[in-house]
Enzyme design. Structure first.
Site, PDB file in Angstrom:
ATOM      1  N   SER A 148       0.846  -1.202   0.000  1.00 46.96           N
ATOM      2  CA  SER A 148       0.000   0.000   0.000  1.00 46.96           C
ATOM      3  C   SER A 148       0.874   1.241   0.000  1.00 46.96           C
ATOM      4  O   SER A 148       2.007   1.213   0.487  1.00 46.96           O
ATOM      5  CB  SER A 148      -0.879   0.010   1.258  1.00 46.96           C
ATOM      6  N   TYR A 161      -1.653  -0.566  10.602  1.00 54.10           N
ATOM      7  CA  TYR A 161      -1.885  -0.995   9.210  1.00 54.10           C
ATOM      8  C   TYR A 161      -0.683  -0.599   8.343  1.00 54.10           C
ATOM      9  O   TYR A 161      -0.145  -1.424   7.603  1.00 54.10           O
ATOM     10  CB  TYR A 161      -3.166  -0.358   8.663  1.00 54.10           C
TER      11      TYR A 161
HETATM   12  N1  NAP Z   1      -8.657  -0.631  -0.975  1.00 52.50           N
HETATM   13  C1  NAP Z   1      -7.624   0.150  -0.831  1.00 52.50           C
HETATM   14  O1  NAP Z   1      -7.745   1.406  -0.830  1.00 52.50           O
HETATM   15  C2  NAP Z   1      -6.227  -0.452  -0.683  1.00 52.50           C
HETATM   16  C3  NAP Z   1      -5.118   0.399  -0.840  1.00 52.50           C
HETATM   17  C4  NAP Z   1      -3.852  -0.131  -0.711  1.00 52.50           C
HETATM   18  C5  NAP Z   1      -3.680  -1.470  -0.460  1.00 52.50           C
HETATM   19  N2  NAP Z   1      -4.770  -2.299  -0.302  1.00 52.50           N
HETATM   20  C6  NAP Z   1      -4.508  -3.731  -0.042  1.00 52.50           C
HETATM   21  O2  NAP Z   1      -5.047  -4.479  -1.102  1.00 52.50           O
HETATM   22  C7  NAP Z   1      -5.341  -5.808  -0.656  1.00 52.50           C
HETATM   23  C8  NAP Z   1      -6.731  -6.192  -1.149  1.00 52.50           C
HETATM   24  O3  NAP Z   1      -7.687  -5.460  -0.407  1.00 52.50           O
HETATM   25  P1  NAP Z   1      -9.004  -4.863  -1.051  1.00 52.50           P
HETATM   26  O4  NAP Z   1      -8.859  -3.403  -1.048  1.00 52.50           O
HETATM   27  O5  NAP Z   1      -9.313  -5.576  -2.306  1.00 52.50           O
HETATM   28  O6  NAP Z   1     -10.067  -5.199   0.114  1.00 52.50           O
HETATM   29  P2  NAP Z   1     -11.192  -6.300   0.285  1.00 52.50           P
HETATM   30  O7  NAP Z   1     -12.240  -6.173  -0.764  1.00 52.50           O
HETATM   31  O8  NAP Z   1     -11.622  -6.220   1.703  1.00 52.50           O
HETATM   32  O9  NAP Z   1     -10.406  -7.661   0.040  1.00 52.50           O
HETATM   33  C9  NAP Z   1      -9.654  -8.313   1.041  1.00 52.50           C
HETATM   34  C10 NAP Z   1      -9.785  -9.807   0.828  1.00 52.50           C
HETATM   35  O10 NAP Z   1      -8.997 -10.505   1.791  1.00 52.50           O
HETATM   36  C11 NAP Z   1      -9.722 -11.637   2.229  1.00 52.50           C
HETATM   37  N3  NAP Z   1      -9.258 -11.981   3.560  1.00 52.50           N
HETATM   38  C12 NAP Z   1      -9.293 -11.218   4.679  1.00 52.50           C
HETATM   39  N4  NAP Z   1      -8.849 -11.902   5.728  1.00 52.50           N
HETATM   40  C13 NAP Z   1      -8.521 -13.141   5.258  1.00 52.50           C
HETATM   41  C14 NAP Z   1      -8.020 -14.332   5.864  1.00 52.50           C
HETATM   42  N5  NAP Z   1      -7.765 -14.389   7.190  1.00 52.50           N
HETATM   43  N6  NAP Z   1      -7.795 -15.416   5.091  1.00 52.50           N
HETATM   44  C15 NAP Z   1      -8.047 -15.365   3.774  1.00 52.50           C
HETATM   45  N7  NAP Z   1      -8.514 -14.286   3.137  1.00 52.50           N
HETATM   46  C16 NAP Z   1      -8.761 -13.184   3.896  1.00 52.50           C
HETATM   47  C17 NAP Z   1     -11.192 -11.223   2.192  1.00 52.50           C
HETATM   48  O11 NAP Z   1     -12.083 -12.315   1.982  1.00 52.50           O
HETATM   49  P3  NAP Z   1     -12.750 -13.135   3.208  1.00 52.50           P
HETATM   50  O12 NAP Z   1     -13.290 -12.102   4.157  1.00 52.50           O
HETATM   51  O13 NAP Z   1     -13.814 -13.951   2.549  1.00 52.50           O
HETATM   52  O14 NAP Z   1     -11.663 -13.986   3.794  1.00 52.50           O
HETATM   53  C18 NAP Z   1     -11.212 -10.323   0.964  1.00 52.50           C
HETATM   54  O15 NAP Z   1     -11.517 -11.063  -0.195  1.00 52.50           O
HETATM   55  C19 NAP Z   1      -5.207  -5.773   0.871  1.00 52.50           C
HETATM   56  O16 NAP Z   1      -3.996  -6.374   1.243  1.00 52.50           O
HETATM   57  C20 NAP Z   1      -5.193  -4.293   1.186  1.00 52.50           C
HETATM   58  O17 NAP Z   1      -4.472  -4.031   2.360  1.00 52.50           O
HETATM   59  C21 NAP Z   1      -6.032  -1.800  -0.422  1.00 52.50           C
END
Ligand code: NAP
Length: 253
Positions: A148, A161
């Site tokens: 991130s 985080y």
């Molecule tokens: N959105 C942003 O603005 C942003 C910015 C920078 C970086 N990121 C990073 O991008 C990545 C993807 O996040 P996203 O933004 O796409 O959010 P998201 O829609 O909440 O996706 C996160 C995914 O991780 C899974 N997950 C969470 N805990 C888990 C566990 N214990 N075991 C297996 N799977 C798990 C969730 O599915 P389940 O709940 O079904 O397990 C979900 O599919 C993350 O690492 C986040 O930190 C996001």
């Protein structure tokens, strides 16, 4: 732009139940990659696998919890039985739980550390032998970590985080010294504000409202924007490593 080098590869994508993981699975599958889908919500994974198959792709739903080593190892066994070795790993599973450090929310700290850092390590341990073997056989092999912009920029109340993401960025950098000489690429993607479910778990009303305000002001990326970047990076010639990419909405400085 040619993404043809992706066809015939086999990927495992964590966090595939929503957001960037889901979008990456759809995008890679549309380029001919067989995709194993990991996350905890089995219903989401099954629906996604059905959608990918209906569109002519190949997908396997593998419910697993990256905070549980036995669950990750069992998932790896299922994937190996169904698809054999993988040559592309995307670590997208993650949680973001902001609160002032002075609140002392050790429960949230533990969840973020265990998912964002130790979870990625469990997945790396399970699949790195596949990547090394694929590269040794002359094929392209990729490890992609979703870090991130928070790894570099401090946001108030996002200290833990941000620390987990800084750890992941450092891990990617350091792993390159081990895996690069063995022809395994390590790509670290650092997105800014992206419209996913990530903010949905925030239990601090003030911080949740603040995040909504940022989306209104900055117009976040879509998960497909990030998936497109991952497809680009992993479809380059195997001697080219787009090692680190910061991708932000244009309005986010
Ligand atoms: N959105 C942003 O603005 C942003 C910015 C920078 C970086 N990121 C990073 O991008 C990545 C993807 O996040 P996203 O933004 O796409 O959010 P998201 O829609 O909440 O996706 C996160 C995914 O991780 C899974 N997950 C969470 N805990 C888990 C566990 N214990 N075991 C297996 N799977 C798990 C969730 O599915 P389940 O709940 O079904 O397990 C979900 O599919 C993350 O690492 C986040 O930190 C996001």
């Amino acid at each position: 732009m040619s993404y043809t080098t992706l066809a015939g590869r086999t990927a495992v994508i964590t966090g595939a139940a929503s957001g960037m993981g889901e979008a990456t699975a759809r995008t890679l599958a549309s380029h001919g990659v067989r995709v194993a889908l990991l996350a905890r919500r089995a219903d989401r994974l099954t629906a996604l696998a059905n959608r990918i198959e209906a569109d002519g792709g190949q997908a396997l739903a593998v419910p697993a919890d990256v905070t549980d080593a036995a669950s990750v190892d069992a998932a790896a066994e299922r994937i190996h039985t169904a698809y054999g070795a993988v040559d592309l790993v995307v670590n997208a599973a993650g949680v973001m739980l902001p609160n002032p450090v002075t609140d002392g929310r050790a429960d949230e700290w533990q969840r973020m550390l265990d998912t964002n850092v130790a979870g990625a390590l469990r997945v790396i341990r399970a699949f790195t032998p596949d990547l090394i073997a694929a590269a040794a056989a002359g094929r392209t092999a990729d490890l992609v970590n979703l870090s991130s912009i928070g790894a570099h920029i401090a946001f108030p109340h996002y200290a833990v985080y941000g620390a987990t993401k800084a750890a992941l960025t450092y891990l990617s950098q350091s792993l390159r010294t081990e895996l690069g000489p063995r022809d395994v690429r390590v790509t670290n993607i650092e997105p800014g504000l992206t419209d996913t479910e990530l903010g949905g778990h925030i239990d601090n009303a003030e911080l949740a409202t603040q995040l909504d305000g940022m989306f209104d002001a900055l117009i976040g990326l879509s998960p497909d924007d990030v998936a497109d970047l991952i497809a680009y990076a992993t479809s380059r010639a195997r001697h080219v490593n787009l090692r680190q990419a910061v991708v932000l909405p244009t309005r986010q400085a």
